[in-house]
Design a protein around this motif. Structure first.
Motif, PDB file in Angstrom:
ATOM      1  N   THR A   8     -39.249 -28.206  -3.432  1.00  8.29           N
ATOM      2  CA  THR A   8     -38.826 -27.363  -4.374  1.00  8.29           C
ATOM      3  C   THR A   8     -38.856 -27.884  -5.610  1.00  8.29           C
ATOM      4  O   THR A   8     -39.712 -29.003  -5.746  1.00  8.29           O
ATOM      5  N   HIS A  47     -52.150 -30.016  -2.248  1.00  6.66           N
ATOM      6  CA  HIS A  47     -51.361 -29.597  -1.142  1.00  6.66           C
ATOM      7  C   HIS A  47     -51.023 -31.131  -0.245  1.00  6.66           C
ATOM      8  O   HIS A  47     -50.298 -30.837   0.655  1.00  6.66           O
ATOM      9  N   SER A 101     -40.524 -32.417  -8.721  1.00  7.20           N
ATOM     10  CA  SER A 101     -41.802 -32.201  -8.148  1.00  7.20           C
ATOM     11  C   SER A 101     -42.967 -32.196  -9.247  1.00  7.20           C
ATOM     12  O   SER A 101     -44.071 -32.965  -9.008  1.00  7.20           O
ATOM     13  N   ASP A 160     -34.355 -30.598   0.118  1.00  6.47           N
ATOM     14  CA  ASP A 160     -34.711 -29.905  -1.120  1.00  6.47           C
ATOM     15  C   ASP A 160     -33.690 -29.254  -1.579  1.00  6.47           C
ATOM     16  O   ASP A 160     -32.346 -29.720  -1.231  1.00  6.47           O
ATOM     17  N   HIS A 182     -50.074 -27.803  -7.971  1.00  4.84           N
ATOM     18  CA  HIS A 182     -49.273 -27.185  -6.887  1.00  4.84           C
ATOM     19  C   HIS A 182     -48.037 -26.385  -7.456  1.00  4.84           C
ATOM     20  O   HIS A 182     -47.706 -25.597  -6.816  1.00  4.84           O
ATOM     21  N   ASP A 187     -49.009 -33.375   4.748  1.00  2.00           N
ATOM     22  CA  ASP A 187     -49.957 -32.416   4.265  1.00  2.00           C
ATOM     23  C   ASP A 187     -49.258 -30.823   4.352  1.00  2.00           C
ATOM     24  O   ASP A 187     -50.237 -30.135   4.269  1.00  2.00           O
ATOM     25  N   ASP A 188     -48.129 -30.914   4.217  1.00  3.53           N
ATOM     26  CA  ASP A 188     -47.442 -29.436   4.139  1.00  3.53           C
ATOM     27  C   ASP A 188     -46.342 -29.690   3.198  1.00  3.53           C
ATOM     28  O   ASP A 188     -45.351 -30.308   3.434  1.00  3.53           O
ATOM     29  N   LEU A 189     -46.601 -29.094   2.062  1.00  2.00           N
ATOM     30  CA  LEU A 189     -45.538 -29.242   0.783  1.00  2.00           C
ATOM     31  C   LEU A 189     -44.825 -27.788   0.671  1.00  2.00           C
ATOM     32  O   LEU A 189     -44.257 -27.858  -0.370  1.00  2.00           O
ATOM     33  N   SER A 190     -45.070 -26.825   1.616  1.00  2.00           N
ATOM     34  CA  SER A 190     -44.211 -25.546   1.511  1.00  2.00           C
ATOM     35  C   SER A 190     -42.806 -25.739   1.354  1.00  2.00           C
ATOM     36  O   SER A 190     -42.180 -24.855   0.731  1.00  2.00           O
ATOM     37  N   GLY A 191     -42.249 -26.703   1.795  1.00  2.00           N
ATOM     38  CA  GLY A 191     -40.653 -27.105   1.729  1.00  2.00           C
ATOM     39  C   GLY A 191     -40.278 -27.473   0.605  1.00  2.00           C
ATOM     40  O   GLY A 191     -39.059 -27.583   0.065  1.00  2.00           O
ATOM     41  N   ASN A 202     -36.055 -32.796  -5.301  1.00  2.00           N
ATOM     42  CA  ASN A 202     -36.086 -33.094  -3.934  1.00  2.00           C
ATOM     43  C   ASN A 202     -35.003 -34.495  -3.696  1.00  2.00           C
ATOM     44  O   ASN A 202     -35.400 -34.986  -4.503  1.00  2.00           O
TER      45      ASN A 202
END
Length: 338
Positions: free
Chosen positions: A125, A71, A150, A95, A181, A119-123, A128
């Motif tokens: 793809t 993460h 990624s 992304d 991930h 610490d936030d990899l939600s964006g 990138n």
């Protein structure tokens, strides 16, 4: 478009459109764009040279990013060799869906940004675009950009729940596949084991286990495991090592001592058994002495005595009640006188 790394890239616009959209690629080395128009009478070409403005050698260098612990992601870079003292760098991430954001948490060295923590990899793809540009009061700063996939920048965590089960001739080492991930197949992983300085590589489709040959009694051993990417044989991008797991005896010389003890005990046992056999043989030989045979004067090959041999009998042995004893005496014959 003529790219310094990818070479010529050609695109044909849609009908009645006068624009082209190229896929993301690094532009910090500059590119040359060529537009060619075909008409019924002639062909027209026009070139556009895209350069990286700013002072030479001022762009960020040694740029790299890696995902860790599923993460989190860190990106690092160093100031350019010709960058001024007041340079400041900024990181932007875009992304594949063209969503852009700036680094939320910079890492600084003497006030200059040299890294970024996310610490936030939600964006993120599948791939990138990363852009590092800079500012200065004295000179223009060139930018640095890179396109990273990624799956190619993730460093995998160590395997979990490592266990060792030993038998008299071997030990079975098992572990659990680490989380990632992005979704990956077992064959995308590979593992490296270190057992007493011996390095062993195990493919990801080996059911997450390895049989280590080891005979009892075995000394103390330690094993640690790390995970790599099997899709890149040149650079597996090994992750961190797991904590060492111990198995075997606590005493490092216990195995050798046990072997020596077994050898000594075996030697003593063989010596005792051999001594018992020899003693039994000698005792048996003394109980059964050879019976002397009767001397045969007629057949033995040696001169016989002229005297008769009489057997000695004890007194009274072999006598009857009225036994007459005759005494024979030899008398010399007197010479005849004449």
């Amino acid at each position: 478009m003529l790219h310094p790394d990818k070479g010529p890239i050609s695109l044909k616009p849609w009908k009645k459109e006068c624009r082209c959209v190229f896929p993301d690629c690094a532009l910090h080395q500059g590119v040359t764009l060529t537009v060619t128009v075909n008409t019924s009478q002639t062909q027209v070409s026009e070139k556009l040279v895209y350069t990286n403005p700013g002072g030479e050698g001022t762009a960020a260098q040694n740029f790299s990013c890696f995902i860790y612990n599923v993460h989190f992601m860190n990106c690092t870079w160093a100031p350019g060799r010709a960058a001024p003292d007041d340079v400041q760098y900024f990181l932007y991430i875009r992304d594949s869906k063209k969503r852009e954001r700036e680094c939320p948490r910079y890492v600084s060295d003497s006030g200059t940004h040299v890294g970024c923590h996310l610490d936030d990899l939600s964006g993120l793809t599948s791939y990138n675009y990363f852009l590092v540009n800079g500012t200065s009061q004295t000179t223009g700063i060139q930018f640095f950009d890179s396109v990273l996939r990624s799956k190619q920048i993730e460093r995998y965590s160590p395997p979990a729940n490592i266990s060792v089960q030993c038998k008299p001739s071997s030990c079975l080492i098992r572990w659990e596949r680490p989380s990632a991930h992005f979704r990956l197949d077992d064959r995308d992983f590979q593992y490296e084991l270190v057992i007493q300085r011996q390095r062993i590589e195990v493919p990801g489709d080996s059911q997450n286990q390895y049989i280590f040959p080891s005979l009892e009694p075995r000394p103390k051993h330690t094993v640690k495991i790390r995970t790599g990417d099997a899709r890149d044989a040149q650079d597996p991008r090994w992750g961190a090592w797991s904590r060492p797991v111990e198995f075997g005896s606590e005493d490092p010389d216990a195995g050798v001592v046990h072997v020596y003890v077994l050898i000594v005990l075996g030697t003593l046992g063989c010596a005792l058994a051999l001594g018992c056999l020899v003693k039994r043989f000698l005792r048996r030989h003394s109980l059964f002495q050879p019976v002397p045979r009767i001397k045969d004067k007629l057949n033995d090959n040696h001169p016989t005595d002229l005297q008769d041999v009489w057997e000695e009998f004890p007194a009274g042995a072999g006598k009857a009640e009225h036994e007459e004893v005759v005494t024979v005496q030899e008398v010399d014959r007197a010479p005849v006188s004449g």
